[in-house]
Motif scaffolding. Structure first.
Motif, PDB file in Angstrom:
ATOM      1  N   HIS A  81      -0.774   9.233  -2.606  1.00 12.57           N
ATOM      2  CA  HIS A  81      -1.696   8.284  -1.981  1.00 12.57           C
ATOM      3  C   HIS A  81      -1.053   7.532  -0.817  1.00 12.57           C
ATOM      4  O   HIS A  81      -1.733   7.164   0.142  1.00 12.57           O
ATOM      5  CB  HIS A  81      -2.221   7.282  -3.015  1.00 12.57           C
ATOM      6  CG  HIS A  81      -3.291   7.853  -3.894  1.00 12.57           C
ATOM      7  ND1 HIS A  81      -4.139   7.082  -4.663  1.00 12.57           N
ATOM      8  CD2 HIS A  81      -3.649   9.137  -4.129  1.00 12.57           C
ATOM      9  CE1 HIS A  81      -4.964   7.858  -5.335  1.00 12.57           C
ATOM     10  NE2 HIS A  81      -4.676   9.109  -5.043  1.00 12.57           N
ATOM     11  N   TRP A  82       0.263   7.306  -0.906  1.00 12.55           N
ATOM     12  CA  TRP A  82       0.926   6.567   0.168  1.00 12.55           C
ATOM     13  C   TRP A  82       0.799   7.303   1.496  1.00 12.55           C
ATOM     14  O   TRP A  82       0.744   6.660   2.564  1.00 12.55           O
ATOM     15  CB  TRP A  82       2.411   6.346  -0.178  1.00 12.55           C
ATOM     16  CG  TRP A  82       3.250   7.606  -0.150  1.00 12.55           C
ATOM     17  CD1 TRP A  82       3.474   8.460  -1.178  1.00 12.55           C
ATOM     18  CD2 TRP A  82       3.941   8.134   0.979  1.00 12.55           C
ATOM     19  NE1 TRP A  82       4.273   9.493  -0.766  1.00 12.55           N
ATOM     20  CE2 TRP A  82       4.589   9.322   0.546  1.00 12.55           C
ATOM     21  CE3 TRP A  82       4.101   7.732   2.307  1.00 12.55           C
ATOM     22  CZ2 TRP A  82       5.362  10.101   1.398  1.00 12.55           C
ATOM     23  CZ3 TRP A  82       4.871   8.497   3.162  1.00 12.55           C
ATOM     24  CH2 TRP A  82       5.501   9.672   2.710  1.00 12.55           C
ATOM     25  N   GLN A  83       0.726   8.617   1.447  1.00 13.22           N
ATOM     26  CA  GLN A  83       0.583   9.385   2.688  1.00 13.22           C
ATOM     27  C   GLN A  83      -0.761   9.099   3.351  1.00 13.22           C
ATOM     28  O   GLN A  83      -0.848   8.945   4.573  1.00 13.22           O
ATOM     29  CB  GLN A  83       0.730  10.881   2.395  1.00 13.22           C
ATOM     30  CG  GLN A  83       2.098  11.257   1.835  1.00 13.22           C
ATOM     31  CD  GLN A  83       2.169  12.728   1.407  1.00 13.22           C
ATOM     32  OE1 GLN A  83       1.296  13.518   1.733  1.00 13.22           O
ATOM     33  NE2 GLN A  83       3.209  13.084   0.665  1.00 13.22           N
ATOM     34  N   ALA A  84      -1.800   9.017   2.539  1.00 11.73           N
ATOM     35  CA  ALA A  84      -3.125   8.686   3.075  1.00 11.73           C
ATOM     36  C   ALA A  84      -3.121   7.275   3.657  1.00 11.73           C
ATOM     37  O   ALA A  84      -3.648   7.034   4.756  1.00 11.73           O
ATOM     38  CB  ALA A  84      -4.179   8.808   1.983  1.00 11.73           C
ATOM     39  N   TYR A  85      -2.499   6.327   2.938  1.00 11.02           N
ATOM     40  CA  TYR A  85      -2.470   4.949   3.421  1.00 11.02           C
ATOM     41  C   TYR A  85      -1.630   4.814   4.691  1.00 11.02           C
ATOM     42  O   TYR A  85      -1.929   3.974   5.552  1.00 11.02           O
ATOM     43  CB  TYR A  85      -1.941   4.013   2.334  1.00 11.02           C
ATOM     44  CG  TYR A  85      -2.857   3.898   1.137  1.00 11.02           C
ATOM     45  CD1 TYR A  85      -4.220   3.645   1.301  1.00 11.02           C
ATOM     46  CD2 TYR A  85      -2.381   4.052  -0.160  1.00 11.02           C
ATOM     47  CE1 TYR A  85      -5.070   3.546   0.212  1.00 11.02           C
ATOM     48  CE2 TYR A  85      -3.220   3.952  -1.258  1.00 11.02           C
ATOM     49  CZ  TYR A  85      -4.565   3.699  -1.063  1.00 11.02           C
ATOM     50  OH  TYR A  85      -5.402   3.606  -2.135  1.00 11.02           O
ATOM     51  N   LEU A  86      -0.592   5.619   4.810  1.00 11.76           N
ATOM     52  CA  LEU A  86       0.231   5.573   6.023  1.00 11.76           C
ATOM     53  C   LEU A  86      -0.597   5.992   7.238  1.00 11.76           C
ATOM     54  O   LEU A  86      -0.551   5.349   8.294  1.00 11.76           O
ATOM     55  CB  LEU A  86       1.448   6.489   5.876  1.00 11.76           C
ATOM     56  CG  LEU A  86       2.405   6.525   7.080  1.00 11.76           C
ATOM     57  CD1 LEU A  86       2.968   5.144   7.372  1.00 11.76           C
ATOM     58  CD2 LEU A  86       3.540   7.519   6.821  1.00 11.76           C
ATOM     59  N   VAL A  87      -1.368   7.057   7.079  1.00 10.35           N
ATOM     60  CA  VAL A  87      -2.255   7.498   8.175  1.00 10.35           C
ATOM     61  C   VAL A  87      -3.258   6.396   8.506  1.00 10.35           C
ATOM     62  O   VAL A  87      -3.509   6.085   9.678  1.00 10.35           O
ATOM     63  CB  VAL A  87      -2.994   8.793   7.792  1.00 10.35           C
ATOM     64  CG1 VAL A  87      -4.037   9.154   8.856  1.00 10.35           C
ATOM     65  CG2 VAL A  87      -2.002   9.940   7.618  1.00 10.35           C
ATOM     66  N   VAL A  88      -3.815   5.788   7.471  1.00  5.74           N
ATOM     67  CA  VAL A  88      -4.797   4.719   7.651  1.00  5.74           C
ATOM     68  C   VAL A  88      -4.197   3.544   8.415  1.00  5.74           C
ATOM     69  O   VAL A  88      -4.802   3.006   9.360  1.00  5.74           O
ATOM     70  CB  VAL A  88      -5.336   4.244   6.286  1.00  5.74           C
ATOM     71  CG1 VAL A  88      -6.069   2.910   6.423  1.00  5.74           C
ATOM     72  CG2 VAL A  88      -6.254   5.284   5.682  1.00  5.74           C
ATOM     73  N   LEU A  89      -2.995   3.137   8.023  1.00  7.11           N
ATOM     74  CA  LEU A  89      -2.371   1.975   8.652  1.00  7.11           C
ATOM     75  C   LEU A  89      -2.045   2.235  10.118  1.00  7.11           C
ATOM     76  O   LEU A  89      -2.262   1.371  10.975  1.00  7.11           O
ATOM     77  CB  LEU A  89      -1.112   1.568   7.880  1.00  7.11           C
ATOM     78  CG  LEU A  89      -1.357   1.067   6.450  1.00  7.11           C
ATOM     79  CD1 LEU A  89      -0.045   0.718   5.768  1.00  7.11           C
ATOM     80  CD2 LEU A  89      -2.279  -0.142   6.460  1.00  7.11           C
ATOM     81  N   VAL A  90      -1.519   3.420  10.421  1.00  9.01           N
ATOM     82  CA  VAL A  90      -1.202   3.755  11.817  1.00  9.01           C
ATOM     83  C   VAL A  90      -2.476   3.773  12.650  1.00  9.01           C
ATOM     84  O   VAL A  90      -2.549   3.192  13.747  1.00  9.01           O
ATOM     85  CB  VAL A  90      -0.477   5.114  11.905  1.00  9.01           C
ATOM     86  CG1 VAL A  90      -0.344   5.553  13.367  1.00  9.01           C
ATOM     87  CG2 VAL A  90       0.904   5.025  11.262  1.00  9.01           C
ATOM     88  N   ALA A  91      -3.509   4.428  12.144  1.00  8.16           N
ATOM     89  CA  ALA A  91      -4.778   4.508  12.876  1.00  8.16           C
ATOM     90  C   ALA A  91      -5.404   3.127  13.059  1.00  8.16           C
ATOM     91  O   ALA A  91      -5.936   2.813  14.136  1.00  8.16           O
ATOM     92  CB  ALA A  91      -5.744   5.428  12.129  1.00  8.16           C
ATOM     93  N   LEU A 115       0.820  -1.215   0.000  1.00 10.16           N
ATOM     94  CA  LEU A 115       0.000   0.000   0.000  1.00 10.16           C
ATOM     95  C   LEU A 115       0.850   1.259   0.000  1.00 10.16           C
ATOM     96  O   LEU A 115       0.477   2.276  -0.595  1.00 10.16           O
ATOM     97  CB  LEU A 115      -0.919   0.010   1.227  1.00 10.16           C
ATOM     98  CG  LEU A 115      -2.091  -0.970   1.243  1.00 10.16           C
ATOM     99  CD1 LEU A 115      -2.928  -0.745   2.504  1.00 10.16           C
ATOM    100  CD2 LEU A 115      -2.965  -0.815   0.008  1.00 10.16           C
ATOM    101  N   LEU A 116       2.005   1.191   0.668  1.00  9.71           N
ATOM    102  CA  LEU A 116       2.848   2.383   0.796  1.00  9.71           C
ATOM    103  C   LEU A 116       3.721   2.617  -0.432  1.00  9.71           C
ATOM    104  O   LEU A 116       3.876   3.748  -0.880  1.00  9.71           O
ATOM    105  CB  LEU A 116       3.719   2.271   2.057  1.00  9.71           C
ATOM    106  CG  LEU A 116       2.961   2.216   3.394  1.00  9.71           C
ATOM    107  CD1 LEU A 116       3.946   2.060   4.542  1.00  9.71           C
ATOM    108  CD2 LEU A 116       2.098   3.449   3.592  1.00  9.71           C
ATOM    109  N   ILE A 117       4.311   1.541  -0.969  1.00  9.62           N
ATOM    110  CA  ILE A 117       5.271   1.742  -2.064  1.00  9.62           C
ATOM    111  C   ILE A 117       4.634   1.630  -3.442  1.00  9.62           C
ATOM    112  O   ILE A 117       5.183   2.138  -4.418  1.00  9.62           O
ATOM    113  CB  ILE A 117       6.473   0.773  -1.948  1.00  9.62           C
ATOM    114  CG1 ILE A 117       6.039  -0.681  -2.186  1.00  9.62           C
ATOM    115  CG2 ILE A 117       7.149   0.919  -0.592  1.00  9.62           C
ATOM    116  CD1 ILE A 117       7.215  -1.649  -2.219  1.00  9.62           C
ATOM    117  N   GLY A 118       3.464   0.975  -3.540  1.00  7.46           N
ATOM    118  CA  GLY A 118       2.803   0.845  -4.841  1.00  7.46           C
ATOM    119  C   GLY A 118       2.539   2.184  -5.506  1.00  7.46           C
ATOM    120  O   GLY A 118       2.934   2.390  -6.672  1.00  7.46           O
ATOM    121  N   PRO A 119       1.895   3.139  -4.815  1.00  8.29           N
ATOM    122  CA  PRO A 119       1.647   4.446  -5.444  1.00  8.29           C
ATOM    123  C   PRO A 119       2.917   5.202  -5.818  1.00  8.29           C
ATOM    124  O   PRO A 119       2.957   5.905  -6.830  1.00  8.29           O
ATOM    125  CB  PRO A 119       0.859   5.200  -4.353  1.00  8.29           C
ATOM    126  CG  PRO A 119       0.219   4.138  -3.531  1.00  8.29           C
ATOM    127  CD  PRO A 119       1.219   3.015  -3.519  1.00  8.29           C
TER     128      PRO A 119
END
Length: 445
Positions: free
Chosen positions: A244-254, A147-151
């Protein structure tokens, strides 16, 4: 764990991570990047995202069974080469149809069962759960990393760059299997790790296992269904693919924080937490029916989705293992994996076709309805009963009287004897004393 077990666990986990990265990295980017193809359609996007699931579902059990006949490594290497070929087909595709074909080929390299069986062959009975746990953790890690590196990779090198990278990684895995993963003869009892064809019919009709199989089908249907839409929604909110990776990073941490909360509550109320998690998924999709117009709102909903998804994804396999009859865990897990991958395929197809024909809102309506059906389905499913499993070597001289005495010991729930393997599988309650079983069977430590 000894040096061989450590080497086996981490080398096989690394193979798993590299391979699953190739399957997962396209999920957060394909819906956007696919617009560059001349035959773009939402249906083909859904098919490309979930297509690997169909061939995985169809070939998961046959490939596992075949590995017992011709060897684990030949199946694993062959599967990796098929996966690499599929990656190259997708990387060089000039139409979305060929991307779909490449994804189907990727899924045809169905080696999960063979990898788990090899891990079992390379580990002692007491250490086997640790080896399996290392590999299991690597699967979850590969999804989050994807999710993080794909985008990021797609933004720089395009969709073909992702497929090219996954093909190269698959070829590297072949050398890893040949030169780093230890060799082994089959020492793990087959029933512990591999599907047995004769067991499949009875296990498919097993009430609780059937509900878990349908549950994981729904779970992976929903995540694939979601990822056909989420990248498009982020772009519509002026969030370019490269970010998009920034959004997914927030999602994963939360979601990790939320997961810890669910796990803490599950220590006392496991059945309730399972139902709350399914209800949480229903709430996510119901909220998405009415609005997707705020980035913060969308991130909150995706975070809730992943909190619930992660809890269910982690707990369902343990429940399957616990419920499966003694000596049939490999078969039960093989069926479970097939349902899991088939769910990914259905989710992609439904999400793409419904959004194209009826609109995105109806995709989320369908998901909400499925979650409500799912809540009814799991009502009464016991998530708290934990049993111990034992695998005991027996001799040809073991008498039926000894087996009868064993079945009458306090705490014994289920016994399966496989004479050809000279092995006995036993399930028992927590208070069961294994030493009593060894005395009855005249087994020395």
């Amino acid at each position: 764990m000894n040096s061989t077990e450590l080497r086996s666990a981490f080398s096989l986990a690394f193979v798993y991570v590299l391979r699953m990265l190739g399957l997962f990295m396209v999920m957060p980017v394909l819906a956007i990047s696919a617009k560059e193809y001349p035959d773009y359609s939402a249906f083909l996007v859904g098919l490309a995202i979930g297509g690997y699931g169909l061939t995985q579902a169809l070939l998961q059990i046959p490939m596992g069974v075949l590995s017992d006949k011709i060897g684990r490594k030949p199946i694993i290497i062959g599967g990796l080469l098929i996966f690499a070929i599929g990656s190259m087909v997708a990387a060089t595709a000039d139409t979305l149809v060929w991307v779909v074909i490449g994804r189907f080929l990727q899924g045809a390299g169905a080696i999960a069962g063979a990898i788990m069986a090899l891990a079992g062959d390379l580990s002692r009975e007491k250490q086997r759960p640790k080896v399996m746990a290392v590999i299991g953790i690597s699967i979850g890690f590969s999804f989050y990393l994807a999710l993080l590196i794909g985008p990021v990779i797609a933004a720089k090198f395009g969709l073909s760059g992702i497929f090219l990278l996954t093909g190269v990684l698959a070829f590297l895995c072949v050398f890893l299997v040949i030169f780093v993963v230890p060799n082994a003869k089959n020492i793990a009892p087959i029933g512990d790790t591999l599907p047995v064809i004769q067991d499949l019919k009875s296990l498919v009709s097993h009430s609780d296992l059937a509900r878990l199989n349908i549950s994981v089908l729904f779970l992976h249907m929903l995540i694939t269904l979601l990822f056909v839409q989420i990248p498009l929604l982020l772009v519509d909110l002026n969030w370019p693919l490269a970010k998009h990776w920034q959004a997914y990073l927030v999602v994963l941490v939360a979601s990790v924080i939320g997961l810890l909360g669910l796990m803490a509550a599950a220590s006392k109320y496991k059945n309730a937490v399972m139902q709350i998690s399914v209800g949480g998924l229903a709430a996510v999709f119901l909220c998405m029916v009415f609005s997707q117009n705020s980035l913060l709102y969308l991130i909150l909903l995706i975070s809730l989705f992943f909190t619930c998804f992660n809890y269910l994804e982690a707990n369902f396999p343990a429940m399957v293992s616990n419920i499966a009859p003694a000596g049939k865990k490999g078969s039960a897990m093989g069926i479970y994996a097939s349902f899991q991958f088939f769910g990914a395929f259905i989710g992609g197809v439904l999400s793409g076709s419904i959004s194209e024909l009826l609109g995105i809102q109806w995709v989320f309506v369908l998901a909400s309805v499925l979650c409500c059906i799912w809540l009814v389905l799991i009502k009464g499913l016991n998530a708290t009963n934990r049993l111990k499993r034992y695998t005991l070597k027996i001799s040809k001289q073991t008498t039926s009287l000894a087996l009868q005495q064993l079945s009458e010991l306090k705490g014994v729930v289920d016994i399966t004897v496989v004479p050809d393997e000279q092995v006995m599988y036993l399930k028992a309650e927590q208070h069961f004393d294994i030493q009593q079983a060894r005395l009855v069977l005249n087994i020395k430590e």
